[in-house]
Scaffold this motif. Structure first.
Motif, PDB file in Angstrom:
ATOM      1  N   PHE A 166      22.376  18.438  40.736  1.00 27.92           N
ATOM      2  CA  PHE A 166      23.385  18.617  39.679  1.00 27.92           C
ATOM      3  C   PHE A 166      22.703  18.870  38.340  1.00 27.92           C
ATOM      4  CE2 PHE A 166      25.768  16.919  36.117  1.00 27.92           C
ATOM      5  CZ  PHE A 166      26.980  17.591  36.237  1.00 27.92           C
ATOM      6  N   LEU A 167      21.586  18.174  38.112  1.00 28.28           N
ATOM      7  CA  LEU A 167      20.874  18.318  36.847  1.00 28.28           C
ATOM      8  C   LEU A 167      20.035  19.593  36.800  1.00 28.28           C
ATOM      9  CD1 LEU A 167      19.733  14.603  36.355  1.00 28.28           C
ATOM     10  CD2 LEU A 167      21.588  15.790  35.171  1.00 28.28           C
ATOM     11  N   ALA A 168      20.004  20.343  37.885  1.00 26.54           N
ATOM     12  CA  ALA A 168      19.269  21.610  37.957  1.00 26.54           C
ATOM     13  C   ALA A 168      17.783  21.418  37.697  1.00 26.54           C
ATOM     14  CB  ALA A 168      19.871  22.628  36.989  1.00 26.54           C
ATOM     15  N   VAL A 169      17.270  20.306  38.185  1.00 27.02           N
ATOM     16  CA  VAL A 169      15.864  19.993  38.029  1.00 27.02           C
ATOM     17  C   VAL A 169      15.095  20.603  39.209  1.00 27.02           C
ATOM     18  CG1 VAL A 169      14.343  18.021  38.439  1.00 27.02           C
ATOM     19  CG2 VAL A 169      16.113  17.894  36.671  1.00 27.02           C
ATOM     20  N   PRO A 170      13.967  21.272  38.977  1.00 26.96           N
ATOM     21  CA  PRO A 170      13.199  21.813  40.103  1.00 26.96           C
ATOM     22  C   PRO A 170      12.363  20.709  40.760  1.00 26.96           C
ATOM     23  CG  PRO A 170      12.120  22.391  38.033  1.00 26.96           C
ATOM     24  CD  PRO A 170      13.359  21.589  37.682  1.00 26.96           C
ATOM     25  N   PHE A 171      12.648  20.411  42.014  1.00 23.84           N
ATOM     26  CA  PHE A 171      11.920  19.300  42.644  1.00 23.84           C
ATOM     27  C   PHE A 171      11.827  19.481  44.147  1.00 23.84           C
ATOM     28  CE2 PHE A 171      15.057  16.818  45.047  1.00 23.84           C
ATOM     29  CZ  PHE A 171      16.217  17.446  44.649  1.00 23.84           C
ATOM     30  N   GLU A 172      10.927  18.710  44.736  1.00 22.77           N
ATOM     31  CA  GLU A 172      10.828  18.608  46.194  1.00 22.77           C
ATOM     32  C   GLU A 172      10.968  17.142  46.575  1.00 22.77           C
ATOM     33  OE1 GLU A 172       6.971  20.035  47.161  1.00 22.77           O
ATOM     34  OE2 GLU A 172       7.592  22.140  47.330  1.00 22.77           O
ATOM     35  N   MET A 173      11.643  16.891  47.685  1.00 19.74           N
ATOM     36  CA  MET A 173      11.795  15.517  48.152  1.00 19.74           C
ATOM     37  C   MET A 173      10.731  15.245  49.215  1.00 19.74           C
ATOM     38  SD  MET A 173      13.795  12.897  47.547  1.00 19.74           S
ATOM     39  CE  MET A 173      15.463  13.414  47.076  1.00 19.74           C
ATOM     40  N   HIS A 174       9.872  14.280  48.920  1.00 14.63           N
ATOM     41  CA  HIS A 174       8.834  13.883  49.877  1.00 14.63           C
ATOM     42  C   HIS A 174       9.221  12.550  50.507  1.00 14.63           C
ATOM     43  CE1 HIS A 174       5.374  16.484  48.190  1.00 14.63           C
ATOM     44  NE2 HIS A 174       6.500  16.935  47.694  1.00 14.63           N
TER      45      HIS A 174
END
Length: 438
Positions: A166-174
């Motif tokens: 929702f926050l449009a943050v670029p991330f990967e879930m590890h």
RNA sequence: GUGGCUGUAGCUCAAUGGUAGAGCACUGGACUGUGACUCCAGGUGUUGCCGGUUCGAGCCCGGUCAGCCACCCCA
């Protein structure tokens, strides 16, 4: 004049606008934090999490026992002092220990079922600051207590995933698993033996880590250490059946819920209380070396450790400042600007404008009145600088006629309105023309 | 805790060791009641702080403080 008193090192002010902030300051505005907090407030209750607030000040023993004496946080980063009555107290460096203390204190376990809490607030760690790392920082976190199975892990990770997306943050879930009290010690011993045998190829830090926290060696950035780590025994092959089933179940659930994730055997968390599931959301750009935006895991022994029953738990904590840096880069922000700016031209007009503003606010319309007693041009300039949507000049003519021209600043268009019905007129016009995106 | 880089006006930055400046922003005016464009005017500094070298230091040297970046660690 008194001397200027500087802020405490590692603490920062967050202000509503940035015109007075330095350009290379990787800092953010209140609006960025508000966007993040509001989203959490909206999303977490959808999953049954409710807000809990605990003190910032706790007994030092809580963290020493909960987080672990040997961790960096406890051994060298806590703001600890003696209270006036001699009690050793600490400004909390994280939230989980406090929430679990409250859970035990109020015998919440007796209510049965799962307990899901979220919290937000300042944390304190005495570290050298850098991008995304401050001595006072804010965490938003959640804890789910009372459930052992992997489905709740997956639900929580999916909630974090949703919030960050929702926050449009670029991330990967590890995600990773650390095993439990049965299988972790065996793995730890095997790893230590392997590392000791290869000590001559390890950096100085890793030689120490071999004894204090061998799993950390796997995460060392030194290339030679990584070579050693590549040949090290893997947790996977040491997992007991229950832990293996838990991890498999977690991954199945995550896939079922559509959460993109990758298994990261090097994912190690620094706090002593973690067991089985660990996970981290890592920013893929926009942050420096402090790229972990949220981290969490299961802590099935912590409640017992802190004097409660045999209650399982899992939670995460997110770094609000780190998120804010990313949200700021994406240009997203909660904005607060006046809808109507009132520009009175004389004393009688000011008196009327004050009352008009009150009527607007009673109708839920954000209104600002000029207090500066200036000419119309300068007041309009002010209205523009504040980002107001409409400006209303109130002069002699308007006072006597009861009618005024409401100017839409974006287009320059003027609408004739009845001052006695101003709130309704503003609402009507606001509907006709959507607010500018700017 | 360790290392590197940087500190000049509110902000961004100039100033061969020789009088501290510009742009932006701000305030006012041109326009006695209409912003965003334009023009004009106005003001601000213990050059982060302390000391040293020098006839003279914003500039060189030492220390210190702060910020940034990295290590470490973590959110």
């Amino acid at each position: 004049m008194g001397e200027k008193i500087p802020p405490v090192k590692g603490t920062r002010d967050v202000l509503p606008t940035d015109t007075y902030l330095k350009k290379d300051d990787p800092w953010v505005r209140t609006g960025h934090l508000q966007l993040i907090e509001q989203a959490a407030r909206d999303i977490f209750p959808l999953y049954g999490y409710r807000e809990a607030r605990t003190p910032i000040l706790e007994r030092t023993a809580l963290f020493a026992r909960g987080i672990g004496d040997a961790t960096d946080i406890v051994s060298k980063e806590m703001y600890t002092f003696e209270d006036r009555d001699g009690t050793q107290v600490t400004m909390r460096p994280e939230g989980t220990a406090s929430l679990v203390r409250a859970y035990v204190e109020h015998a919440v376990q007796q209510q049965g079922g799962e307990t899901k809490w979220w919290y937000a607030g300042p944390m304190f760690r005495h570290e050298r600051q850098q991008r995304g790392r401050y001595r006072q920082f804010t965490q938003i976190g959640v804890e789910a207590l009372g459930s052992t199975g992997p489905r709740i892990d997956a639900e929580q990770i999916e909630m974090l995933d949703r919030w960050l997306r929702f926050l449009a943050v670029p991330f990967e879930m590890h995600v990773n698993t650390l095993g439990d009290a049965r299988c972790r010690p065996a793995y730890r011993t095997a790893l230590q033996e392997y590392l000791r045998a290869n000590a001559d190829r390890l950096c100085e830090d890793c030689k120490k880590r071999t004894e204090t926290n061998p799993i950390r060696v796997l995460d060392c950035k030194n290339p030679r250490c990584q070579e050693v780590a590549a040949g090290a025994p893997r947790m996977e092959s040491y997992l007991c059946d229950e832990c293996k089933a838990h991890f498999d179940g977690l991954r199945e659930s995550l896939t079922r819920l559509g959460v993109a994730h990758l298994v990261d055997p090097k994912l190690v968390r620094g706090l002593d209380y973690y067991t089985r599931t660990t996970y981290e959301a890592i920013a893929t750009s926009g942050l420096g070396s402090q790229s972990t935006v949220a981290g969490g895991g299961r802590y099935d022994g912590l409640v017992r450790e802190l004097g409660g029953g045999d209650v399982a738990g899992i939670g995460f904590a997110a770094g609000v400042e780190r998120l804010a840096l990313l949200v700021a880069q994406a240009g997203r922000e909660k904005e607060e600007r006046p809808v109507v700016f009132l520009a009175p031209l004389g004393a009688a007009e000011e008196a009327r404008a004050d009352v008009l503003a009150k009527h607007l606010r009673e109708a839920g319309i954000a209104a600002e009145v000029s207090f500066r007693g200036s000419n119309a041009a300068n007041q309009l300039k002010r209205a523009n600088a504040l980002g107001a949507r409409f400006a209303l000049v109130v002069g002699e003519l308007e006072l006597s006629s009861g009618r005024a021209k409401l100017k839409e600043l974006r287009t320059g268009e003027q609408h004739e309105v009845d001052l006695a019905r101003l709130p309704d007129e503003v609402k009507r016009l606001a509907q006709n023309t959507p607010p500018s995106a700017a």
